[in-house]
Design a protein around this motif. Structure first.
Motif, PDB file in Angstrom:
ATOM      1  N   GLU A 206      -3.488  -1.854   5.638  1.00 27.43           N
ATOM      2  CA  GLU A 206      -4.882  -1.429   5.678  1.00 27.43           C
ATOM      3  C   GLU A 206      -5.116  -0.344   4.640  1.00 27.43           C
ATOM      4  O   GLU A 206      -4.221   0.459   4.338  1.00 27.43           O
ATOM      5  CB  GLU A 206      -5.247  -0.883   7.065  1.00 27.43           C
ATOM      6  CG  GLU A 206      -5.109  -1.875   8.198  1.00 27.43           C
ATOM      7  CD  GLU A 206      -6.291  -2.814   8.307  1.00 27.43           C
ATOM      8  OE1 GLU A 206      -7.260  -2.644   7.534  1.00 27.43           O
ATOM      9  OE2 GLU A 206      -6.255  -3.712   9.174  1.00 27.43           O
ATOM     10  N   LEU A 207      -6.329  -0.303   4.100  1.00 31.05           N
ATOM     11  CA  LEU A 207      -6.717   0.745   3.166  1.00 31.05           C
ATOM     12  C   LEU A 207      -7.306   1.921   3.921  1.00 31.05           C
ATOM     13  O   LEU A 207      -8.119   1.749   4.831  1.00 31.05           O
ATOM     14  CB  LEU A 207      -7.745   0.215   2.166  1.00 31.05           C
ATOM     15  CG  LEU A 207      -7.248  -0.820   1.151  1.00 31.05           C
ATOM     16  CD1 LEU A 207      -8.425  -1.397   0.381  1.00 31.05           C
ATOM     17  CD2 LEU A 207      -6.225  -0.221   0.200  1.00 31.05           C
ATOM     18  N   SER A 208      -6.884   3.111   3.537  1.00 30.87           N
ATOM     19  CA  SER A 208      -7.381   4.330   4.174  1.00 30.87           C
ATOM     20  C   SER A 208      -7.660   5.376   3.093  1.00 30.87           C
ATOM     21  O   SER A 208      -7.023   5.366   2.037  1.00 30.87           O
ATOM     22  CB  SER A 208      -6.367   4.873   5.179  1.00 30.87           C
ATOM     23  OG  SER A 208      -6.770   6.134   5.679  1.00 30.87           O
ATOM     24  N   ALA A 209      -8.619   6.258   3.391  1.00 31.75           N
ATOM     25  CA  ALA A 209      -8.912   7.342   2.453  1.00 31.75           C
ATOM     26  C   ALA A 209      -8.008   8.541   2.688  1.00 31.75           C
ATOM     27  O   ALA A 209      -8.013   9.487   1.898  1.00 31.75           O
ATOM     28  CB  ALA A 209     -10.385   7.753   2.584  1.00 31.75           C
TER      29      ALA A 209
ATOM     30  N   PRO B   6      -1.571  11.304  10.880  1.00 29.22           N
ATOM     31  CA  PRO B   6      -0.679  10.448  11.678  1.00 29.22           C
ATOM     32  C   PRO B   6      -1.336   9.147  12.123  1.00 29.22           C
ATOM     33  O   PRO B   6      -0.678   8.123  12.259  1.00 29.22           O
ATOM     34  CB  PRO B   6      -0.322  11.332  12.874  1.00 29.22           C
ATOM     35  CG  PRO B   6      -1.416  12.345  12.942  1.00 29.22           C
ATOM     36  CD  PRO B   6      -1.835  12.598  11.536  1.00 29.22           C
ATOM     37  N   ASN B   7      -2.633   9.167  12.389  1.00 29.05           N
ATOM     38  CA  ASN B   7      -3.342   7.962  12.824  1.00 29.05           C
ATOM     39  C   ASN B   7      -4.577   7.745  11.940  1.00 29.05           C
ATOM     40  O   ASN B   7      -5.714   7.944  12.377  1.00 29.05           O
ATOM     41  CB  ASN B   7      -3.762   8.092  14.295  1.00 29.05           C
ATOM     42  CG  ASN B   7      -2.557   8.191  15.210  1.00 29.05           C
ATOM     43  OD1 ASN B   7      -1.697   7.313  15.215  1.00 29.05           O
ATOM     44  ND2 ASN B   7      -2.505   9.268  15.990  1.00 29.05           N
ATOM     45  N   PRO B   8      -4.369   7.336  10.705  1.00 36.64           N
ATOM     46  CA  PRO B   8      -5.489   7.191   9.767  1.00 36.64           C
ATOM     47  C   PRO B   8      -6.416   6.051  10.160  1.00 36.64           C
ATOM     48  O   PRO B   8      -6.007   5.070  10.788  1.00 36.64           O
ATOM     49  CB  PRO B   8      -4.789   6.889   8.445  1.00 36.64           C
ATOM     50  CG  PRO B   8      -3.501   6.247   8.848  1.00 36.64           C
ATOM     51  CD  PRO B   8      -3.084   6.938  10.121  1.00 36.64           C
TER      52      PRO B   8
ATOM     53  N   TYR C 111      -5.232   4.636   0.098  1.00 36.34           N
ATOM     54  CA  TYR C 111      -3.812   4.549   0.455  1.00 36.34           C
ATOM     55  C   TYR C 111      -3.595   3.306   1.316  1.00 36.34           C
ATOM     56  O   TYR C 111      -4.244   3.119   2.347  1.00 36.34           O
ATOM     57  CB  TYR C 111      -3.387   5.820   1.193  1.00 36.34           C
ATOM     58  CG  TYR C 111      -3.579   7.043   0.325  1.00 36.34           C
ATOM     59  CD1 TYR C 111      -2.590   7.451  -0.567  1.00 36.34           C
ATOM     60  CD2 TYR C 111      -4.777   7.771   0.369  1.00 36.34           C
ATOM     61  CE1 TYR C 111      -2.789   8.543  -1.387  1.00 36.34           C
ATOM     62  CE2 TYR C 111      -4.981   8.876  -0.447  1.00 36.34           C
ATOM     63  CZ  TYR C 111      -3.977   9.247  -1.330  1.00 36.34           C
ATOM     64  OH  TYR C 111      -4.170  10.327  -2.159  1.00 36.34           O
ATOM     65  N   TYR C 112      -2.684   2.471   0.845  1.00 31.73           N
ATOM     66  CA  TYR C 112      -2.394   1.206   1.506  1.00 31.73           C
ATOM     67  C   TYR C 112      -1.283   1.434   2.519  1.00 31.73           C
ATOM     68  O   TYR C 112      -0.113   1.603   2.158  1.00 31.73           O
ATOM     69  CB  TYR C 112      -1.978   0.160   0.469  1.00 31.73           C
ATOM     70  CG  TYR C 112      -1.872  -1.248   1.000  1.00 31.73           C
ATOM     71  CD1 TYR C 112      -3.011  -1.970   1.340  1.00 31.73           C
ATOM     72  CD2 TYR C 112      -0.635  -1.869   1.153  1.00 31.73           C
ATOM     73  CE1 TYR C 112      -2.931  -3.271   1.816  1.00 31.73           C
ATOM     74  CE2 TYR C 112      -0.540  -3.174   1.623  1.00 31.73           C
ATOM     75  CZ  TYR C 112      -1.694  -3.862   1.952  1.00 31.73           C
ATOM     76  OH  TYR C 112      -1.603  -5.149   2.430  1.00 31.73           O
TER      77      TYR C 112
END
Length: 390
Positions: free
Chosen positions: A63-66, A71-73, A90-91
């Motif tokens: 998943e893509l996250s900013a 710990p739990n994006p 961030y993948y």
């Protein structure tokens, strides 16, 4: 849009990946200029496409996250429009996906070459099998067989060991090993494409299979059902559309799905194009994977495969010669040729590659009429000279 992914610092071939968090480091793997993504228009949901593109390059689903260190994006909003400012994404992958990780070989695209005109039994059979399965015309433009090649999705130069290693690590078929390909000249590693597409395959042309882990088919065609299975032609240079088909058009799929390329090979082809246009240098990160990509060394594996093939061909030559000759004669009879397709034929076909696919028949008819007129004029000149000599 800069995309980062985690890669292991320590990697020992033939052993399980060490999943301790201290063994994993973030590294930028892709960079997408927003203006280019908007121009290419590969998907109405560009962040979904970025997720897919990253996954096939990294070789793991995530998943893509900013956020990088939380710990739990939370995953980004995949339905949102592209950012107007530069951002870092961030993948993030689970331990299960890290365990299955098999990133794209950075040298994969560099070894792609158009198939040599030199013939052999396996090459002839590969061409014949792919041509028959795909209806003797280009699956993208519909160009006739005489203008087409049987193109390898994974380059022929990689050899049997490489494609078996790649598909074994990348396959996701829960029902068994149906997606594993053991022969580089397996019909499942080929598509029948016009020569223009073949020349730029894996760099400027690639094929997106949907649905996939990140995208539905409606993400590439709003009029399609989201669960509809589809292969979409994508051009990374829109100026090639007159010769490589419309970017976003559907590829014609064979009725016989048992010999159709598995998703892993379409993903590999697409990933080489993504890396070519959007990849960043990751030599330090990926050099430790070299022994995994090439268990026997990059040259030894393909050379060994070639030797095994030569030995097998030599051993079975006399036994297979009659059947091979019959196939050869049948193909040439069907094509209306008295001999094989050689380099001179390819040279003579070059003007046809400059003609849009829908105008080929009209162009050929005009050339035939021109040739007939030239022949008629020559005969008339000979008759006139004969009359003058009387």
């Amino acid at each position: 849009i800069r995309v980062h992914a985690q890669f292991p610092k320590i990697l020992i071939p033939n052993t399980e990946l060490h999943l301790d968090p201290t063994n994993w480091v973030w590294a930028q793997c892709l960079a997408f200029p927003v203006h280019k993504l908007k121009h290419l228009q590969f998907s109405s949901k560009p962040y979904k496409w970025i997720r897919y593109a990253t996954g096939i390059v990294v070789g793991a689903r995530g998943e893509l996250s900013a956020e990088r260190d939380l710990p739990n994006p939370v995953a980004i909003d995949y339905d949102s429009d592209l950012s107007v400012v530069s951002i870092d994404l961030y993948y993030r992958t689970t331990d299960e996906q890290k365990f299955r990780m098999f990133p794209l070989d950075p040298n994969l695209a560099n070894t792609r070459t158009v198939t040599s005109s030199r013939t052999n039994t396996r090459r002839d059979d590969f061409r014949a099998d792919v041509e028959e399965r795909d209806g003797r015309s280009c699956v993208v433009t519909g160009a006739p067989h005489i203008m087409c090649d049987a193109a390898h999705l994974l380059p022929h130069s990689k050899g049997d060991t490489y494609i078996e290693t790649f598909t074994s690590h990348r396959h996701r078929d829960s029902s068994g090993d149906d997606d594993i390909v053991e022969d580089i000249d397996d019909v499942r590693n080929g598509l029948f494409l016009n020569k223009g597409i073949h020349c730029v395959l894996g760099r400027y042309v690639a094929f997106l299979k949907t649905p996939n882990f990140a995208m539905d088919t409606t993400d590439v065609d709003s009029n399609a059902d989201k669960a509809e299975e589809r292969i979409t032609n994508h051009l990374f240079d829109r100026s090639l559309e007159s010769h490589a088909g419309h970017s976003g058009s559907a590829v014609r799929v064979s009725r016989d799905r048992s010999t159709w390329p598995p998703a892993a090979l379409f993903d590999a082809l697409y990933a080489t194009a993504v890396t070519y246009h959007f990849g960043v240098a990751m030599d330090d990160v990926l050099k430790k994977w070299k022994a995994v990509f090439y268990p026997s060394g990059p040259m030894k594996a393909s050379c060994t495969d070639d030797k095994h093939r030569r030995d097998a061909d030599k051993e079975n030559y006399n036994e297979q010669k009659p059947a091979r000759q019959r196939r050869y004669e049948k193909r040439n009879e069907r094509r209306g040729m008295c001999g094989g397709f050689d380099a001179f034929d390819a040279l003579m076909m070059y003007p046809l590659m400059m003609v849009p696919a829908e105008n080929v028949r009209e162009y050929l008819k005009g050339r035939e009429e021109m040739a007939a007129a030239t022949k008629r004029k020559g005969l008339e000149e000979k008759v006139n000279l004969w009359r003058e000599s009387l």
